[in-house]
Design an enzyme around this catalytic site. Structure first.
Site, mmCIF file in Angstrom:
data_model
loop_
_atom_site.group_PDB
_atom_site.id
_atom_site.type_symbol
_atom_site.label_atom_id
_atom_site.label_comp_id
_atom_site.label_asym_id
_atom_site.label_seq_id
_atom_site.Cartn_x
_atom_site.Cartn_y
_atom_site.Cartn_z
ATOM 1 C CG ASP A 29 2.338 -16.118 24.704
ATOM 2 O OD1 ASP A 29 1.529 -15.133 24.676
ATOM 3 O OD2 ASP A 29 3.196 -16.217 24.176
ATOM 4 C CG HIS A 32 -1.718 -11.876 24.874
ATOM 5 N ND1 HIS A 32 -0.967 -11.068 23.613
ATOM 6 C CD2 HIS A 32 -0.615 -12.567 24.591
ATOM 7 C CE1 HIS A 32 0.234 -11.321 22.890
ATOM 8 N NE2 HIS A 32 -0.272 -12.269 23.538
ATOM 9 C CG HIS A 52 3.735 -10.606 25.096
ATOM 10 N ND1 HIS A 52 3.639 -11.795 26.256
ATOM 11 C CD2 HIS A 52 3.998 -11.317 23.634
ATOM 12 C CE1 HIS A 52 2.713 -12.493 25.452
ATOM 13 N NE2 HIS A 52 2.687 -12.277 24.419
ATOM 14 N NE ARG A 81 6.941 -7.395 14.582
ATOM 15 C CZ ARG A 81 5.961 -7.998 15.750
ATOM 16 N NH1 ARG A 81 4.602 -7.988 15.555
ATOM 17 N NH2 ARG A 81 7.022 -8.450 16.097
HETATM 18 O O1 AKG Z 1 3.961 -10.339 17.673
HETATM 19 C C1 AKG Z 1 4.180 -10.220 18.239
HETATM 20 O O2 AKG Z 1 5.518 -9.463 18.708
HETATM 21 C C2 AKG Z 1 3.690 -10.963 19.346
HETATM 22 C C3 AKG Z 1 3.139 -12.147 19.340
HETATM 23 C C4 AKG Z 1 2.426 -12.523 20.333
HETATM 24 O O3 AKG Z 1 2.391 -12.440 21.700
HETATM 25 C C5 AKG Z 1 1.588 -13.994 20.176
HETATM 26 O O4 AKG Z 1 1.085 -14.533 19.074
HETATM 27 O O5 AKG Z 1 0.776 -14.067 21.630
HETATM 28 FE FE FE2 Z 2 1.761 -13.233 22.966
#
Ligand code: AKG
Ligand code: FE2
Length: 473
Positions: free
Chosen positions: A340, A338, A396, A406
């Site tokens: 942001d 996605h 990403h 994680r």
């Molecule tokens: O956990 C991650 O590294 C990405 C988190 C992410 O892309 C988001 O919360 O929009």
């Molecule tokens: Fe994100």
């Protein structure tokens, strides 16, 4: 450049252990105008079964603005249960979990009225339309506790990952792998580097994402945020359900935003997360100034995107992500690809193997390995719109692993909800024609919800004169 929070800001948000306090400390001492407990006058009581109820209500509304209501049809058992559950909520973590799933939606009291945060899209109490709703005052947050239906529950019920030994069909993905041995990696910007500004510009134009170091956020604060996030996610499953948020809500537990307007602290709890948010928003503003400065824009040009009320009133949610250990990471997806919607996102990721990945045209998926002490800055769609396509938002995703749990903490930064963002055509590209039409963050979220990865395309300014110029080049 100092970007750590001041002592006075910290005073406003530091948590306090009320239970073990035997006297009110100086910091919490207020001068109270006393109230005469023996007054003869009192607020009216309206009996809803009284045939004159309508005129009595009018009188009460005109003269008092408050009244008791009796014979209201809400059973006393339900009210007792609400009191019980509220007490249970405040005595967490030892309280017994509720046996029904609940949705918590944060609201904040404004002056004497209760006002629902605009993010919920709800305007006032009468317009609320949640089944079995009750209102619970949670410190300075008012919480709507809605018991949700079975079908709603099916949509949101999380899975108990810990006890899973294989990836169930419902969670199996076909993953395009990422080359972990790639030589290319996202840039790292040292904010103390005299060339930071031009390096940032290059990173924004070429990558849409970079690590930032010497950012001024203390490692103790980052450690504490990670600890608290892990603590939150390791709560028993039933207990986590109690803090569930509905799909259209972005609020969570915290102190009253207006705490800092008073010289004295209030009898309610603070949260390290609030401090973290302040730090992140300060850093985001610094980075925005650097990014736009790198394009020759002044703070005056970009002031539309900043909260007018200053840093005490940040815009955009803080999202805590948990990626449990997975028995077969090759088949599972932590967070699907996605971009942001924000202007920029500041991301903290725990130091665990395999992690965030970004998609780079011509290369494919590129891993973003954790870098000790660094924060990740990634550009969102609103930045692409605001910079008239000069800076690109980055696609990403997050993958999982079979050895470590994680976590990541994403602070999404954007303009106030009702501010229309227009491409900053002073940037001088494309003959000063805006590539995108103006949108508010709220409008853009709706476009995104409908069109997902095509949302930016749907925001293209389709005026005839623009199209010719834009797509000839
Ligand atoms: O956990 C991650 O590294 C990405 C988190 C992410 O892309 C988001 O919360 O929009
Ligand atoms: Fe994100």
């Amino acid at each position: 450049m100092s970007i750590t929070s001041s002592d006075s800001e910290y005073q406003c948000i530091a948590p306090i252990d009320f239970i073990s306090m035997t006297k009110v400390p100086e910091s919490h001492t207020w001068v109270l105008n006393p109230c005469d407990e023996n007054l003869l006058e009192s607020i009216p009581t309206i009996d809803l079964l009284d045939p004159n109820a309508i005129s009595l209500i009018r009188h009460a509304c005109e003269k008092w603005g408050i009244f008791h209501v009796i014979n209201h049809g809400v059973s006393s058992q339900l009210l007792d249960e609400v009191e019980l559950q509220t007490r249970g909520l405040f005595s967490l973590p030892s309280s017994k979990p509720l046996d029904q799933p609940i949705v918590l939606v944060g609201m904040e009291p404004v002056e004497d009225r209760v006002c629902i945060r605009r993010e919920c899209g709800l305007r006032g109490l009468p317009s609320l339309n949640l089944p079995n709703k009750m209102f619970i005052n949670f410190g300075h947050m008012i919480i709507i506790n809605a018991i949700i239906s079975d079908s709603e529950y099916q949509c949101i019920a999380p899975i108990d990952f810990i006890s899973m030994t294989k990836v169930p069909e419902s969670h199996t993905w076909v993953l395009h792998p990422c080359d972990e041995n790639l030589l290319e990696s996202i840039p790292t910007i040292d904010l103390l580097d005299p060339n930071a500004i031009s390096l940032i510009r290059h990173a924004c134009e070429k990558w849409g994402i970079f690590h930032v170091i010497n950012h001024g956020v203390s490692s103790q604060l980052l450690d504490e945020v990670e600890l608290q996030t892990r603590g939150l996610f390791s709560l028993p499953f039933d207990q986590k359900l109690q803090a569930f948020r509905s799909a259209n809500s972005i609020s969570g537990y915290g102190t009253c935003r207006r705490s800092c307007l008073h010289p004295k602290r209030m009898w309610s709890e603070g949260d390290v997360m609030v401090m973290y948010r302040n730090e992140m928003n300060k850093l985001a503003e610094t980075l925005l100034d650097l990014m736009f400065g790198s394009l020759g824009l002044t703070q005056e040009d970009t002031k539309q995107v900043k909260p007018k009320t200053g840093l005490k009133n940040p815009y955009g949610p803080l999202q805590l992500n948990s990626y449990p250990i997975c028995p077969d990471p090759t088949k599972a997806m932590g967070l699907a690809a996605h971009t942001d919607t924000s202007l920029l996102t500041l991301l903290y990721q725990s130091n665990t193997p395999t992690s965030l990945q970004i998609f780079k045209e011509g290369i494919g998926w590129v891993p973003v390995h954790p870098l000790n002490g660094a924060l990740i800055v990634n550009l969102g769609d609103l930045m692409q719109i605001l910079s008239n396509g000069r800076f690109k938002s980055v696609l990403h995703r997050a993958v999982v692993n079979n050895t470590h749990h994680r976590i990541s903490v994403a602070n999404f930064y954007g303009p106030p909800n009702d501010v229309k963002l227009s491409p900053l055509i002073q940037l001088g590209n494309l003959d000063h024609l805006p590539l995108y039409r103006s949108v508010t963050w709220k409008e853009y979220l709706e476009i995104k919800a409908k069109h997902n990865t095509k949302a930016l395309e749907m925001t293209i300014d389709k005026r005839e004169s623009n199209l010719n110029t834009k797509f000839e080049s």
